[in-house]
Design a protein around this motif. Structure first.
Motif, PDB file in Angstrom:
ATOM      1  N   GLY A 154       0.701  -1.211  -0.030  1.00 14.57           N
ATOM      2  CA  GLY A 154       0.034  -0.025  -0.242  1.00 14.57           C
ATOM      3  C   GLY A 154       0.570   1.382  -0.186  1.00 14.57           C
ATOM      4  N   MET A 155       2.031   1.313   0.008  1.00 13.86           N
ATOM      5  CA  MET A 155       2.806   2.629  -0.059  1.00 13.86           C
ATOM      6  C   MET A 155       2.605   3.447  -1.180  1.00 13.86           C
ATOM      7  SD  MET A 155       6.853   3.341   0.708  1.00 13.86           S
ATOM      8  CE  MET A 155       7.570   3.005  -1.111  1.00 13.86           C
ATOM      9  N   GLY A 156       1.977   4.534  -0.818  1.00 11.41           N
ATOM     10  CA  GLY A 156       1.649   5.427  -1.894  1.00 11.41           C
ATOM     11  C   GLY A 156       0.216   5.060  -2.459  1.00 11.41           C
ATOM     12  N   LYS A 157      -0.309   4.188  -2.059  1.00  5.56           N
ATOM     13  CA  LYS A 157      -1.935   3.938  -2.652  1.00  5.56           C
ATOM     14  C   LYS A 157      -2.880   4.320  -1.420  1.00  5.56           C
ATOM     15  CE  LYS A 157       0.033   0.187  -5.287  1.00  5.56           C
ATOM     16  NZ  LYS A 157       0.069  -1.284  -5.008  1.00  5.56           N
ATOM     17  N   ARG A 158      -4.143   3.888  -1.893  1.00  8.11           N
ATOM     18  CA  ARG A 158      -5.187   4.054  -1.337  1.00  8.11           C
ATOM     19  C   ARG A 158      -5.531   3.260   0.214  1.00  8.11           C
ATOM     20  NH1 ARG A 158      -9.194   7.832  -2.357  1.00  8.11           N
ATOM     21  NH2 ARG A 158      -8.205   8.136  -4.390  1.00  8.11           N
ATOM     22  N   ILE A 159      -4.875   2.189   0.152  1.00  9.56           N
ATOM     23  CA  ILE A 159      -4.979   1.198   1.302  1.00  9.56           C
ATOM     24  C   ILE A 159      -4.290   1.779   2.260  1.00  9.56           C
ATOM     25  CG2 ILE A 159      -3.210  -0.070   0.213  1.00  9.56           C
ATOM     26  CD1 ILE A 159      -3.948  -2.489   2.135  1.00  9.56           C
ATOM     27  N   SER A 160      -3.027   2.545   2.069  1.00 12.35           N
ATOM     28  CA  SER A 160      -2.318   3.217   3.178  1.00 12.35           C
ATOM     29  C   SER A 160      -3.053   4.412   3.716  1.00 12.35           C
ATOM     30  CB  SER A 160      -0.882   3.925   2.730  1.00 12.35           C
ATOM     31  OG  SER A 160       0.086   2.812   2.646  1.00 12.35           O
ATOM     32  N   GLU A 161      -3.873   5.025   2.525  1.00 15.18           N
ATOM     33  CA  GLU A 161      -4.459   6.327   3.165  1.00 15.18           C
ATOM     34  C   GLU A 161      -5.612   5.955   4.131  1.00 15.18           C
ATOM     35  OE1 GLU A 161      -6.608   8.189  -0.215  1.00 15.18           O
ATOM     36  OE2 GLU A 161      -7.259   9.886   0.837  1.00 15.18           O
ATOM     37  N   THR A 162      -6.056   4.920   4.003  1.00 17.35           N
ATOM     38  CA  THR A 162      -7.112   4.295   4.894  1.00 17.35           C
ATOM     39  C   THR A 162      -6.618   4.057   6.233  1.00 17.35           C
ATOM     40  OG1 THR A 162      -8.005   3.217   2.873  1.00 17.35           O
ATOM     41  CG2 THR A 162      -9.058   2.692   5.074  1.00 17.35           C
ATOM     42  N   ARG A 163      -5.468   3.416   6.212  1.00 15.91           N
ATOM     43  CA  ARG A 163      -4.857   3.168   7.417  1.00 15.91           C
ATOM     44  C   ARG A 163      -4.267   4.301   8.087  1.00 15.91           C
ATOM     45  NH1 ARG A 163      -0.902  -0.864   5.405  1.00 15.91           N
ATOM     46  NH2 ARG A 163      -2.143  -2.424   5.348  1.00 15.91           N
ATOM     47  N   ILE A 164      -3.653   5.220   7.445  1.00 16.22           N
ATOM     48  CA  ILE A 164      -3.217   6.352   8.124  1.00 16.22           C
ATOM     49  C   ILE A 164      -4.407   7.214   8.680  1.00 16.22           C
ATOM     50  CG2 ILE A 164      -1.909   8.655   7.810  1.00 16.22           C
ATOM     51  CD1 ILE A 164      -0.604   7.274   5.511  1.00 16.22           C
ATOM     52  N   ILE A 165      -5.514   7.323   8.026  1.00 21.17           N
ATOM     53  CA  ILE A 165      -6.808   7.997   8.326  1.00 21.17           C
ATOM     54  C   ILE A 165      -7.217   7.383   9.903  1.00 21.17           C
ATOM     55  CG2 ILE A 165      -9.155   8.676   7.945  1.00 21.17           C
ATOM     56  CD1 ILE A 165      -8.005   9.297   5.069  1.00 21.17           C
ATOM     57  N   GLU A 166      -7.253   5.993   9.692  1.00 26.32           N
ATOM     58  CA  GLU A 166      -7.689   5.396  10.950  1.00 26.32           C
ATOM     59  C   GLU A 166      -6.710   5.697  12.064  1.00 26.32           C
ATOM     60  OE1 GLU A 166      -7.310   0.992  10.353  1.00 26.32           O
ATOM     61  OE2 GLU A 166      -7.454   0.569  12.634  1.00 26.32           O
ATOM     62  N   GLU A 167      -5.433   5.736  12.023  1.00 24.79           N
ATOM     63  CA  GLU A 167      -4.486   6.025  13.005  1.00 24.79           C
ATOM     64  C   GLU A 167      -4.716   7.719  13.373  1.00 24.79           C
ATOM     65  OE1 GLU A 167      -2.787   3.468  14.108  1.00 24.79           O
ATOM     66  OE2 GLU A 167      -2.285   4.681  15.738  1.00 24.79           O
ATOM     67  N   CYS A 168      -5.029   8.452  12.561  1.00 26.34           N
ATOM     68  CA  CYS A 168      -5.269   9.828  12.803  1.00 26.34           C
ATOM     69  C   CYS A 168      -6.288   9.948  13.850  1.00 26.34           C
ATOM     70  CB  CYS A 168      -5.841  10.619  11.615  1.00 26.34           C
ATOM     71  SG  CYS A 168      -4.560  11.078  10.362  1.00 26.34           S
ATOM     72  N   ARG A 169      -7.198   9.183  13.725  1.00 21.69           N
ATOM     73  CA  ARG A 169      -8.458   8.997  14.836  1.00 21.69           C
ATOM     74  C   ARG A 169      -7.977   8.625  16.163  1.00 21.69           C
ATOM     75  NH1 ARG A 169     -12.583   9.950  11.893  1.00 21.69           N
ATOM     76  NH2 ARG A 169     -12.866   9.179   9.789  1.00 21.69           N
ATOM     77  N   TYR A 170      -6.991   7.500  16.252  1.00 21.82           N
ATOM     78  CA  TYR A 170      -6.607   7.236  17.529  1.00 21.82           C
ATOM     79  C   TYR A 170      -5.418   8.446  18.144  1.00 21.82           C
ATOM     80  CZ  TYR A 170      -7.746   2.391  16.664  1.00 21.82           C
ATOM     81  OH  TYR A 170      -8.468   1.167  16.537  1.00 21.82           O
ATOM     82  N   LEU A 171      -4.858   9.008  17.284  1.00 24.31           N
ATOM     83  CA  LEU A 171      -3.910  10.185  17.536  1.00 24.31           C
ATOM     84  C   LEU A 171      -4.781  11.165  18.080  1.00 24.31           C
ATOM     85  CD1 LEU A 171      -1.073  11.160  18.000  1.00 24.31           C
ATOM     86  CD2 LEU A 171      -1.115  12.081  15.722  1.00 24.31           C
ATOM     87  N   MET A 172      -5.903  11.682  17.524  1.00 27.51           N
ATOM     88  CA  MET A 172      -6.977  12.496  17.844  1.00 27.51           C
ATOM     89  C   MET A 172      -7.303  12.416  19.205  1.00 27.51           C
ATOM     90  SD  MET A 172     -10.403  13.448  16.146  1.00 27.51           S
ATOM     91  CE  MET A 172     -11.148  12.205  16.733  1.00 27.51           C
ATOM     92  N   GLU A 173      -7.827  11.017  19.504  1.00 27.18           N
ATOM     93  CA  GLU A 173      -8.209  10.723  20.758  1.00 27.18           C
ATOM     94  C   GLU A 173      -7.144  11.009  21.650  1.00 27.18           C
ATOM     95  OE1 GLU A 173      -9.795   6.653  20.513  1.00 27.18           O
ATOM     96  OE2 GLU A 173     -11.189   7.133  19.112  1.00 27.18           O
ATOM     97  N   GLU A 174      -6.138  10.618  21.691  1.00 26.08           N
ATOM     98  CA  GLU A 174      -4.928  10.806  22.542  1.00 26.08           C
ATOM     99  C   GLU A 174      -4.805  12.216  23.106  1.00 26.08           C
ATOM    100  OE1 GLU A 174      -2.836   8.526  24.149  1.00 26.08           O
ATOM    101  OE2 GLU A 174      -4.333   7.258  23.249  1.00 26.08           O
TER     102      GLU A 174
END
Ligand code: HEM
Length: 511
Positions: A154-174
């Motif tokens: 997924g590097m540079g592809k949509r699958i990474s985008e989905t994973r990063i956005i999921e991680e953004c939410r965890y970071l936001m909660e922190e």
């Protein structure tokens, strides 16, 4: 007529003919030029890059500041030019300075300048295996495999985008848990960026509270700082100092621990391996190894050492660097609130409250420019990772022998006065045209260039854009109460990478 008179007649004849005389003169001139050219040529070929006069044994150690080596070398380049020699003890290093020279060497002479200098500490880290600190066939095969596999996952592809956005939410909660109170975001940011590479390498993310994960991330951070310490620089020059250097022992403990952790993850994955369904980088490697064994192919690079060290390399290179860059982005926009205003105005206007996506980047030129400018000014890998010449080379008229250590001084590229309008100030306009459109700048080279260039660049760029935009959509970042923006210190802590000084900020919810 005797023989002599024959001869004199012949010579006379020759000199009497004007055409022949001209020819003779021309031949003589060519001969002289030929000899002259090759003498000068030979001298040129032997001309080594200039540099400060070294002292016996110490070399130029007393003329540079080991605590801020990149700056010292940048200063020396103003005196000695873009290609110069310094001696660290007996170790000779050729420094390349300025955008034009670094690009010419790493891109136009990619082959000659494309080997890695495996210093004693780099050898202790990986014993010549893996990607970052290897050369020859090992490097070629491991780099190629890593690039294709990272892309497959997924590097540079949509699958990474989905994973990063999921991680953004965890970071936001922190961040939300601090309810606008001051905190140091370093660890949470590192956990978030580490989880992106962990998902690719191990097929899973970790809880931020997991003590083993915390240990793993913190160890890498400490190792990067220790690797750039003055005592490890000394060790690289005088390896016999090793037993006396605490930093060396600490680093080796970290190496052992990393190997132990990676082996334990590896054992779990081996037990459940299904070659038909690869879950991650490790699965892909093990499957390739099995296939090669079945085809009885010998001399394969697909052995456990290369697997373990490639995983350790990618995890270390992929998490701390990206996390550090994101910390710098937040520090800069907290220090310069009018710039934060403009980013947030652009995000509200273009994206509003919906989820930001990679596709939005082209419509967010100011935000993109701020991220680029943060990376430029932060300059987190100031001397790149040392290179080595793969053969005797003539470069810009200087002779550089095979096996010479080369520092591509990225500081001198990212701060090159002939490339940047205001190299030492935070100025997003470096990446904007008069109409406010984003412009690429050739001298933007934080990932280096050429055959050794960072192989995670596209993943890092996607992470930086998504994490930064996501956080800026949701939070207003301010200094802690009682601290003014001016007081926020942007002097880096110098390690192998340049990190911000530990800093607190407040993340005040905008929603
Ligand atoms: C903002 C984040 C990052 C920065 C600034 C950065 C910068 C660099 C630099 C300057 C180099 C040295 C290039 C040279 O030797 O000339 C490098 C090498 C490398 N980087 Fe990155 N990097 C980042 C993120 C990543 C990520 C996310 C990964 C992995 C997915 C990664 C993997 C590597 C590897 C494996 C190498 C060694 C390449 C080789 O020796 O062939 N990096 N990086």
């Amino acid at each position: 007529m005797n023989k002599n008179s024959d001869c004199s007649i012949m010579l006379d004849d020759l000199f009497q003919s004007s055409t022949s005389s001209l020819l003779l003169v021309a031949v003589l001139v060519l001969l002289v030029l030929h000899v002259f050219y090759f003498r000068i040529g030979a001298q040129d070929q032997e001309k080594e890059p200039p540099g400060p006069k070294p002292f016996p044994l110490l070399g130029n150690l007393l003329q540079v500041d080991l605590k801020r080596l990149d700056r010292s070398l940048f200063d020396l380049s103003k005196e000695y030019g873009p290609v110069f020699t310094v001696y660290f003890g007996l170790k000779k290093v050729v420094v390349l300075a300025g955008y034009r020279t670094v690009k010419q060497a790493l891109v136009n002479h990619a082959e000659e300048f494309g080997d890695r200098e495996v210093t004693p500490i780099f050898y202790d880290f990986n014993k010549g295996n893996g990607i970052i600190f290897s050369n020859g066939e090992t490097w070629k095969e491991m780099r190629r495999f890593a690039l294709t596999t990272l892309r497959d996952f997924g590097m540079g592809k949509r699958i990474s985008e989905t994973r990063i956005i999921e991680e953004c939410r965890y970071l936001m909660e922190e961040f939300e848990q601090y309810e606008g109170k001051a905190f140091n975001p370093r660890k949470e940011i590192s956990y978030a960026t580490s989880n992106i590479i962990a998902a690719i390498m191990f097929g899973k993310r970790f809880e931020y509270k997991d003590p083993d994960f915390q240990d793993m991330v913190e160890r890498d951070h400490k190792s990067i700082i220790l690797t750039g310490s003055a005592s490890i620089l000394l060790y690289n020059m005088f390896p016999w100092l090793r037993p006396f250097l605490k930093n060396w022992w600490d680093l080796m403990k970290n190496v052992e621990h990393n190997i132990k952790d990676t082996k334990s993850i590896l054992t779990d994955l081996k037990e459940t391996l299904n070659p038909e369904m690869c879950r991650c980088f490790i699965d892909a490697f093990l499957t390739r190894k099995l296939n090669l064994e079945e085809s009885k192919i010998e001399n394969s690079q697909y052995h456990d050492e290369n697997l373990i060290y490639s995983v350790i390399n990618l995890f270390a290179a992929g998490s701390d660097t990206t996390g550090t860059s994101l910390q710098w982005c937040l520090l800069f926009i907290t220090k310069y609130p009018h710039i934060q205003d403009q980013v947030q105005e652009e995000l509200s206007r273009v994206v509003g409250s919906r989820q930001v996506q990679v596709d939005d980047r082209k419509d967010l030129p100011y935000t993109d420019a701020v991220i680029h400018e943060s990376q430029r000014l932060a300059n987190i890998v100031p001397m790149s990772i040392p290179h080595k010449t793969s053969r005797d080379t003539i470069f810009q008229g200087y002779s550089i022998k095979e096996g010479t250590t080369v520092f591509p001084l990225l500081t001198s590229v990212l701060y090159d006065e002939s490339e940047w309008e205001s190299p030492r100030t935070f100025n997003p306009s470096h990446f904007l045209d008069e109409g406010g459109k984003f412009i690429r700048r050739d001298a933007f080279m934080p990932f280096s260039a050429g055959r050794r260039a960072c192989l995670g660049e596209s993943l890092a760029r996607m992470e930086l854009f998504l994490f930064f935009s996501f956080l800026l959509q949701r939070f207003r970042f301010t200094p802690p109460p009682g601290v003014t923006e001016d007081e926020l210190d942007i002097t880096p802590v110098v390690g192998f990478t340049l990190n911000p000084q530990p800093f607190d900020l407040c993340a005040v919810s905008r929603q």
